[in-house]
Design an enzyme around this catalytic site. Structure first.
Site, short mmCIF file in Angstrom:
data_model
loop_
_atom_site.label_atom_id
_atom_site.label_comp_id
_atom_site.label_asym_id
_atom_site.label_seq_id
_atom_site.Cartn_x
_atom_site.Cartn_y
_atom_site.Cartn_z
CG HIS A 114 -2.97 -8.26 -3.63
ND1 HIS A 114 -3.79 -8.36 -4.74
CD2 HIS A 114 -1.79 -7.77 -4.07
CE1 HIS A 114 -3.12 -7.97 -5.81
NE2 HIS A 114 -1.90 -7.61 -5.44
CD GLU B 100 0.72 -4.50 -4.70
OE1 GLU B 100 1.71 -5.00 -5.21
OE2 GLU B 100 -0.38 -5.09 -4.60
#
Length: 282
Positions: free
Chosen positions: A102, A170
């Site tokens: 992430h 993302e």
């Protein structure tokens, strides 16, 4: 519309304390039990709570088809690693998923491609499905973004054991914003990602989902361009999550929902949380 399975994941990050987390999970358990597509497995739902709450969250969600995972793991399985949590322990706790790569782990903790690859390998080695986050740091055209994301996925999986992965696209520049990336851009990136992962040996069952300010209404706009969504703050309101699950059910070719119970309760407020960190959050 052909039948298929959609994946919806929620990372609670570090927003909730224990009581908020368990209250939110109780709402989600009621929602999942009454949601026909989730109960039938046509929509796959997973939740990533804070690590100390994995066991009690599993207890609250017992008897539903909601899977539990972790927001991080260490790349080794055992040893003198103060504060580390191994994939072996996560598997023992009943986790099905482990998030890696992430934006926040990369920027706040300095995790580079080598660390992400080691953690991806650790997840697969222990029977966990990696939720492998990929995304371009700056807003560029879709072909350049797709090339960057494929390169990140290739680096993470080059030496990893066989097994399916969830590739979560993302884009960093869309995280924590009022709106997600434009659907046309998302589709132009997820398409090459899907083509690439489909060609990789030992990766059958992998899927590509989108995260980054994802919320209600987005899945309907994306249609077949993604296999689901990875949610952050916009899932804090169970009613918003219910709406997204209904969209997923429609795309999966299933009836949207049954009685979802009392979904009006929010775990402490609207999607914009108080006490948010100074960095963007999905």
């Amino acid at each position: 519309m052909r039948d298929r399975t959609l994946t919806v994941g929620v990372s609670l990050k570090m927003y909730f304390g224990e009581r908020e987390t368990l209250r939110w999970c109780a709402d989600v358990a009621r929602l999942a039990r009454g949601h026909d597509a989730v109960a039938a497995g046509r929509v796959e739902l997973f939740v990533l709570p804070s690590a100390p709450l994995i066991a009690p969250v599993r207890g609250v969600l017992a008897g539903t088809r909601v899977h539990v995972g972790a927001q991080d793991l260490h790349h080794t399985d055992r040893g003198a690693v103060t504060g580390g949590t191994s994939g072996a322990l996560l598997a023992e706790l009943g986790c099905r998923f482990a998030e890696v790569g992430h934006f926040e782990r990369r920027t706040l903790f300095g995790e580079d491609d080598a660390v992400v690859a080691a953690k991806t390998t650790a997840a697969l080695r222990n029977g966990l499905t990696p939720v492998l986050c990929v995304g371009e740091p700056d807003r560029v055209d879709a072909p350049a973004a797709a090339a960057d994301c494929v390169a990140q996925a290739r680096a993470a999986l080059a030496a990893a054991p066989p097994g399916p992965v969830v590739l979560a696209y993302e884009p960093w520049w869309a995280i924590g914003r009022p709106e997600p990336a434009p659907p046309q851009h998302i589709g132009a990136v997820t398409g090459p990602l899907r083509d690439w992962i489909a060609d990789q040996p030992g990766r059958a069952g992998s899927r590509v989902i989108y995260g980054g300010s994802a919320g209600p209404g987005l899945l309907g706009r994306l249609g077949d361009q993604v296999d689901g969504l990875f949610l952050g703050r916009f899932a804090h309101d169970p009613a918003a999550l219910a709406a997204i699950l209904d969209e997923a059910a429609t795309l999966a070719g299933a009836a949207p929902t049954g009685d979802t119970g009392d979904s009006a309760h929010t775990a402490g407020g609207a999607p914009a949380r108080t006490g948010e960190p100074p960095w963007p959050s999905a």
